[in-house]
Design a protein around this motif. Structure first.
Motif, mmCIF file in Angstrom:
data_model
loop_
_atom_site.group_PDB
_atom_site.id
_atom_site.type_symbol
_atom_site.label_atom_id
_atom_site.label_comp_id
_atom_site.label_asym_id
_atom_site.label_seq_id
_atom_site.Cartn_x
_atom_site.Cartn_y
_atom_site.Cartn_z
ATOM 1 N N GLU A 204 -3.331 25.347 -78.773
ATOM 2 C CA GLU A 204 -2.161 24.750 -79.430
ATOM 3 C C GLU A 204 -1.884 23.313 -78.986
ATOM 4 O OE1 GLU A 204 1.115 27.449 -79.282
ATOM 5 O OE2 GLU A 204 0.077 28.906 -80.551
ATOM 6 N N VAL A 205 -2.888 22.479 -79.184
ATOM 7 C CA VAL A 205 -2.752 21.074 -78.811
ATOM 8 C C VAL A 205 -2.201 20.279 -79.988
ATOM 9 C CG1 VAL A 205 -4.031 18.990 -78.188
ATOM 10 C CG2 VAL A 205 -4.615 21.179 -77.118
ATOM 11 N N SER A 206 -1.120 19.536 -79.746
ATOM 12 C CA SER A 206 -0.595 18.625 -80.763
ATOM 13 C C SER A 206 -0.524 17.235 -80.162
ATOM 14 C CB SER A 206 0.820 19.049 -81.201
ATOM 15 O OG SER A 206 0.762 20.289 -81.868
ATOM 16 N N VAL A 207 -1.091 16.280 -80.875
ATOM 17 C CA VAL A 207 -1.080 14.922 -80.352
ATOM 18 C C VAL A 207 -1.336 13.958 -81.506
ATOM 19 C CG1 VAL A 207 -3.551 14.838 -79.777
ATOM 20 C CG2 VAL A 207 -1.932 13.460 -78.462
ATOM 21 N N ALA A 208 -0.801 12.745 -81.395
ATOM 22 C CA ALA A 208 -1.041 11.744 -82.431
ATOM 23 C C ALA A 208 -1.447 10.427 -81.787
ATOM 24 C CB ALA A 208 0.218 11.543 -83.275
ATOM 25 N N VAL A 209 -2.356 9.732 -82.427
ATOM 26 C CA VAL A 209 -2.806 8.428 -81.948
ATOM 27 C C VAL A 209 -2.663 7.447 -83.108
ATOM 28 C CG1 VAL A 209 -4.784 7.101 -81.112
ATOM 29 C CG2 VAL A 209 -4.449 9.449 -80.314
ATOM 30 N N VAL A 210 -1.963 6.338 -82.865
ATOM 31 C CA VAL A 210 -1.773 5.389 -83.970
ATOM 32 C C VAL A 210 -2.921 4.386 -84.010
ATOM 33 C CG1 VAL A 210 0.742 5.615 -84.008
ATOM 34 C CG2 VAL A 210 -0.329 3.840 -82.599
ATOM 35 N N ASP A 211 -3.017 3.683 -85.130
ATOM 36 C CA ASP A 211 -4.111 2.740 -85.323
ATOM 37 C C ASP A 211 -4.105 1.658 -84.246
ATOM 38 O OD1 ASP A 211 -4.848 4.153 -87.485
ATOM 39 O OD2 ASP A 211 -3.962 2.784 -88.976
ATOM 40 N N GLY A 212 -5.284 1.357 -83.738
ATOM 41 C CA GLY A 212 -5.436 0.265 -82.791
ATOM 42 C C GLY A 212 -5.170 0.623 -81.347
ATOM 43 N N GLU A 213 -4.801 1.869 -81.077
ATOM 44 C CA GLU A 213 -4.510 2.267 -79.700
ATOM 45 C C GLU A 213 -5.770 2.418 -78.864
ATOM 46 O OE1 GLU A 213 -1.113 5.145 -78.101
ATOM 47 O OE2 GLU A 213 -1.711 5.707 -80.135
ATOM 48 N N LEU B 262 -10.784 -5.881 -80.911
ATOM 49 C CA LEU B 262 -11.238 -6.332 -82.232
ATOM 50 C C LEU B 262 -10.610 -5.510 -83.348
ATOM 51 C CD1 LEU B 262 -15.022 -6.908 -81.407
ATOM 52 C CD2 LEU B 262 -13.290 -8.673 -81.801
ATOM 53 N N GLY B 263 -9.740 -4.521 -82.981
ATOM 54 C CA GLY B 263 -8.993 -3.811 -84.016
ATOM 55 C C GLY B 263 -9.352 -2.356 -84.225
ATOM 56 N N THR B 264 -10.183 -1.810 -83.354
ATOM 57 C CA THR B 264 -10.606 -0.417 -83.522
ATOM 58 C C THR B 264 -9.760 0.493 -82.630
ATOM 59 O OG1 THR B 264 -12.831 -1.295 -83.777
ATOM 60 C CG2 THR B 264 -12.641 1.079 -83.498
ATOM 61 N N THR B 265 -9.403 1.654 -83.159
ATOM 62 C CA THR B 265 -8.756 2.667 -82.329
ATOM 63 C C THR B 265 -9.829 3.246 -81.416
ATOM 64 O OG1 THR B 265 -7.433 3.220 -84.261
ATOM 65 C CG2 THR B 265 -7.348 4.756 -82.388
ATOM 66 N N VAL B 266 -9.556 3.339 -80.112
ATOM 67 C CA VAL B 266 -10.581 3.830 -79.195
ATOM 68 C C VAL B 266 -10.047 5.004 -78.388
ATOM 69 C CG1 VAL B 266 -12.064 3.251 -77.230
ATOM 70 C CG2 VAL B 266 -11.677 1.558 -79.019
ATOM 71 N N ILE B 267 -10.783 6.105 -78.398
ATOM 72 C CA ILE B 267 -10.429 7.248 -77.559
ATOM 73 C C ILE B 267 -11.590 7.510 -76.619
ATOM 74 C CG2 ILE B 267 -9.796 9.690 -77.502
ATOM 75 C CD1 ILE B 267 -8.652 9.414 -80.264
ATOM 76 N N VAL B 268 -11.303 7.471 -75.334
ATOM 77 C CA VAL B 268 -12.360 7.623 -74.333
ATOM 78 C C VAL B 268 -12.068 8.847 -73.480
ATOM 79 C CG1 VAL B 268 -13.571 6.541 -72.410
ATOM 80 C CG2 VAL B 268 -12.604 5.124 -74.226
#
Ligand SMILES: Nc1ncnc2c1ncn2[C@@H]1O[C@H](COP(=O)(O)OP(=O)(O)O)[C@@H](O)[C@H]1O
Ligand SMILES: [Mg+2]
Lengths: 297, 247
Positions: free
Chosen positions: B19-28, B185-191
């Protein structure tokens, strides 16, 4: 360009698989091509004989005009004929004189009394000749019935034999070569499983992933088709003499085989190369498509 | 925009996400941390529909992942570039060829492709590696190649799964520098990573997973940042004391 490069890489890496694929295509296309040619050949010979007056009804010297009309009516009523042509004794002489005008000796020997009057009958189908013969056989005034029974009969049976043998053999070989291509492409897919998986994950479209395999099958077909063309054209060149001497009277055959450098022969070879490679390409692609649908979900 | 709503993933009887809920906005720029087996890779794989959730909804860009059919998945994967934990480079292709794959699948070829590939190779620091094969590369060079391939098509989102996994600290922070550059440079990045040193150094939003549960979502690195300063202060004090002693 890129596809031929990758294909060359494949062939170098597993030459036996590629060889098997090409060989199977070659044999299939060669034999199918041979039978198609033979079918066309026998059909054009048959057509030639069909276009000739097929049944000759010769009348005896006492035959009256009514008797001739009666025979004509019997034949027309049968519904099995296309046309008839009456040749009187005088017409027959003229025809004879025309044919032998260079041979005065033969001309002198013959007068219109000797030559019988006759009826040229064109049947709708050569297979009806036998029926027509029995219809008018023994009718008053009829002296003799003649038709190229043996030639036409054996031509029909030859054509049918060629068609059936070619059809069955071609069908079996076609299925066989599709299965061969399918297996070879299937092996290729198995060895490239990792790469395919990676391509999927980085966003390659299904068609991007599939088309090289389908085209590889197609290329094997084209190569097999081209090789069988080489074989068939060598055969047609070597057999030109006997073909011309046996079948030179058939106009289609004569047109093509008249000269090896003639337009018709060159066109014939180009069409043959084109259709054999196309056939191979389609067959190979089909094998590739079957394989791709089976091994790539 | 990426949104996970009550995502659960169960492999057989193994709960990988709960039950994971999470949001990532553009460019984060977002870190996804947690010990090995906490569900990081699972979460990232869900985002490119490599696997399906057992429950919950995932939204990426304009897509509801549930509604994407097999013939469209490639469009999602062009939108979301991925640097896989195991690299997923094609072993019988050179560095250049591996990277150009990311453009070839978009139908690009010829000199335009060549230029783009070289530009990206320069960006990740792989000049002069054109003809090397993956087996001839160091771990850091492999990561750079994988990153280059993931970004060359211009994805809006970049996922990097433990890109510093087996790198020495120095190379690791170089790789992080590249990823940060890409974000700028404008990309959303998740590491994803389990290397907390790097996370502490960078002070980014950090989502923490533990045994498939989302346990925290906060700006991390402050602690380390203060500790560093504290250490510096202590050092200064020492110097001061020593100085006093000297005088
Ligand atoms: N394909 C799979 N089949 C079964 N279990 C899996 C699979 N992938 C991952 N798991 C399990 O799910 C849990 C989370 O794994 P993963 O997402 O790979 O964690 P992480 O990337 O954080 O190390 C682990 O317990 C792992 O064993
Ligand atoms: Mg992992």
């Amino acid at each position: 360009m890129k596809i031929t490069k990758t294909m060359w890489k494949h062939i170098r890496r597993s030459p036996y698989q590629s060889l098997v694929a090409i060989l199977s295509m070659f044999i299939t296309i060669l034999l199918t091509g041979f039978f198609v040619l033979a079918t066309f050949g026998s059909m054009s010979v048959l057509r030639f004989f069909e276009s000739k007056p097929q049944l000759m009804v010769f009348f005896n010297d006492k035959a009256t005009e009514e008797q001739v009309t009666h025979v004509k009516k019997i034949l027309t009523d049968s519904g099995k004929i296309e046309s008839t042509k009456y040749i009187s004794k005088e017409d027959a002489l003229k025809f004879y004189q025309d044919q032998n005008k260079n041979d005065p000796l033969l001309l002198e020997m013959v007068s219109s009394d000797i030559l019988p009057a006759s009826l040229e009958v064109n049947a709708k189908d050569p297979s009806m000749l036998k029926d027509l013969e029995s219809l008018v056989n023994g009718v008053e005034g009829v002296e003799l019935i003649d038709y190229q029974k043996d030639v036409v009969d054996s031509l029909i049976s030859w054509t049918n034999t060629i068609r059936i043998t070619g059809g069955v053999l071609g069908g079996i070989l076609t299925i066989n070569s599709i299965l061969t291509i399918m297996t070879v492409i299937g092996m290729r897919i198995a060895t490239k499983k990792d790469e395919i998986e990676i391509l999927k994950l980085i966003g390659a479209s299904p068609s991007y992933i599939r088309s090289p395999f389908v085209l590889e099958g197609g290329m094997y077909g084209v190569i097999g088709g081209a090789l069988s063309w080489v074989m068939l054209s060598i055969v047609t060149i070597l057999l030109r003499e006997p073909i011309m001497s046996f079948l030179g009277i058939v106009p289609d055959v004569a047109l093509i085989f008249n000269s090896l450098t003639g337009q018709a022969f060159i066109l014939f070879q180009i069409i043959m190369l084109g259709s054999l490679s196309c056939f191979g390409f389609l067959l190979g692609c089909l094998g590739g498509i079957v394989s791709v649908n089976r091994y790539l979900r | 925009m990426i949104r996970l709503e009550n995502i659960s993933k169960i492999y057989g009887n193994q709960h990988a996400l709960h039950e994971v809920s999470v949001a990532v906005v553009d460019g984060e720029f977002v870190f996804l941390i947690g010990p090995s087996g906490s569900g990081k890779t699972t979460l990232l794989r869900l985002l490119i529909k490599d696997i399906l959730p057992s429950a919950g909804d995932i939204f990426v860009g304009d897509w509801n992942l549930k509604a994407i059919n097999n013939s469209e998945i490639h469009l999602l994967r062009r939108h979301v570039g991925t640097v896989f934990q195991d690299g997923k480079l094609v072993t019988d292709r050179t560095v250049f060829e591996n990277i150009s794959l990311g453009l070839e699948i978009l139908g690009k070829h010829g000199s335009a492709l060549e230029k783009d590939v070289h530009d990206v190779m320069a960006l990740v620091g792989l000049q002069d590696f054109d003809n090397k094969f993956p087996l001839q590369l160091s771990a850091g060079e492999l990561q750079r190649t994988a990153i280059a391939r993931a970004i060359i098509g211009g994805p809006k989102i970049l996922l990097a799964d433990e890109p510093t996994g087996n790198l020495d600290p120095e190379t690791g922070s170089e790789i992080m520098g590249i990823l940060e550059e890409i974000q700028k440079l404008g990309t959303t990045v998740i590491v994803s990573t389990h290397n907390t040193t790097i996370v502490d150094d960078m002070k980014k939003r950090t989502i923490t997973l533990s045994e498939g549960n989302l346990v925290s979502d906060e700006l991390k690195g402050k602690y380390r940042y203060e500790k560093k300063h504290e250490k510096k202060r202590q050092d200064d004090k020492k110097k001061e004391i020593h100085g006093k002693k000297d005088t």
